[in-house]
Enzyme design. Structure first.
Site, PDB file in Angstrom:
ATOM      1  N   ILE A 109     -19.874  37.374  68.917  1.00  0.00           N
ATOM      2  CA  ILE A 109     -20.885  38.412  68.812  1.00  0.00           C
ATOM      3  C   ILE A 109     -22.292  38.078  69.330  1.00  0.00           C
ATOM      4  O   ILE A 109     -22.876  36.930  68.931  1.00  0.00           O
ATOM      5  CB  ILE A 109     -20.625  38.727  67.262  1.00  0.00           C
ATOM      6  CG1 ILE A 109     -21.601  40.069  67.345  1.00  0.00           C
ATOM      7  CG2 ILE A 109     -21.278  37.970  66.366  1.00  0.00           C
ATOM      8  CD1 ILE A 109     -21.133  41.201  66.304  1.00  0.00           C
ATOM      9  N   CYS A 110     -22.821  39.281  69.958  1.00  0.00           N
ATOM     10  CA  CYS A 110     -24.109  39.150  70.094  1.00  0.00           C
ATOM     11  C   CYS A 110     -24.685  38.242  71.243  1.00  0.00           C
ATOM     12  O   CYS A 110     -24.169  38.071  72.461  1.00  0.00           O
ATOM     13  CB  CYS A 110     -25.087  38.958  68.999  1.00  0.00           C
ATOM     14  SG  CYS A 110     -26.811  39.459  69.039  1.00  0.00           S
TER      15      CYS A 110
END
Length: 181
Positions: A109-110
């Site tokens: 994620i991210c």
């Protein structure tokens, strides 16, 4: 759902976006799996709430002490500094690459896809990330999409990616589903 499965959470000693560690951790636990915090150094890791220091978390094992075969899946939390530090540690990069080589699911994620770029595992894969990684991912051969969650099965394993903390609900569900097989 994930009974008797162990999921690795790989992080650097500092710079982890806390909510991107804690929410997937809880989702994995609630699904019946055992999460393990793996880092490049023993002791504790420092999480952040964006740019502010948040909580510290105890490391279960270092990346040099574990084998990919010990885990059924991998979560790579974001935060700007976390993946930037991880991608400079050859054993951490190899650990990530080994998940792909052995067909185990990975959820990132991210900013975490920076580590995936370093492991050279994004070529020909669809994924998403924090928007500033778009060009890096495209240059590494990925097909970047601006969506809450992207699940890619075009490759040796399932790859789940999301953009940011606002996407955590979808990310956690997709990751748990991928780990369940």
């Amino acid at each position: 759902m994930l009974n008797d499965k162990t999921i690795a959470f790989l992080v650097a000693p500092e710079g982890i976006e806390q909510v991107e560690l804690t929410e997937p951790w809880q989702a994995v636990k609630q699904a019946g799996a055992t999460p393990r915090l793996i880092s490049t150094r023993p002791g504790e890791v420092q999480a952040f709430d964006h740019l502010d220091k948040a909580d510290r978390f105890p490391v279960d094992e270092t990346v040099d002490e574990v084998l990919v075969a010990d885990f059924e899946g991998l979560v790579l939390p974001g935060g700007v500094a976390n993946p930037d530090l991880l991608r400079t540690v050859p054993s951490a990069v190899q650990f990530v690459k080994d998940f792909f080589d052995t067909g185990r699911p990975v959820a990132a994620i991210c900013h975490a896809p920076w580590t995936l770029i370093e492991a050279d595992v994004v070529r020909g894969r669809k994924l998403t990330s924090w928007p500033s990684l778009r060009t890096d991912l495209r240059n590494a051969g990925a097909d970047w999409e601006d969506r809450e969650v992207v699940i890619c099965t075009a490759g040796p394993n399932t790859l789940v990616t999301s953009r940011k903390p606002d996407d955590l609900k979808a990310f956690c569900q997709a990751a748990v589903d991928a780990f369940a097989g």
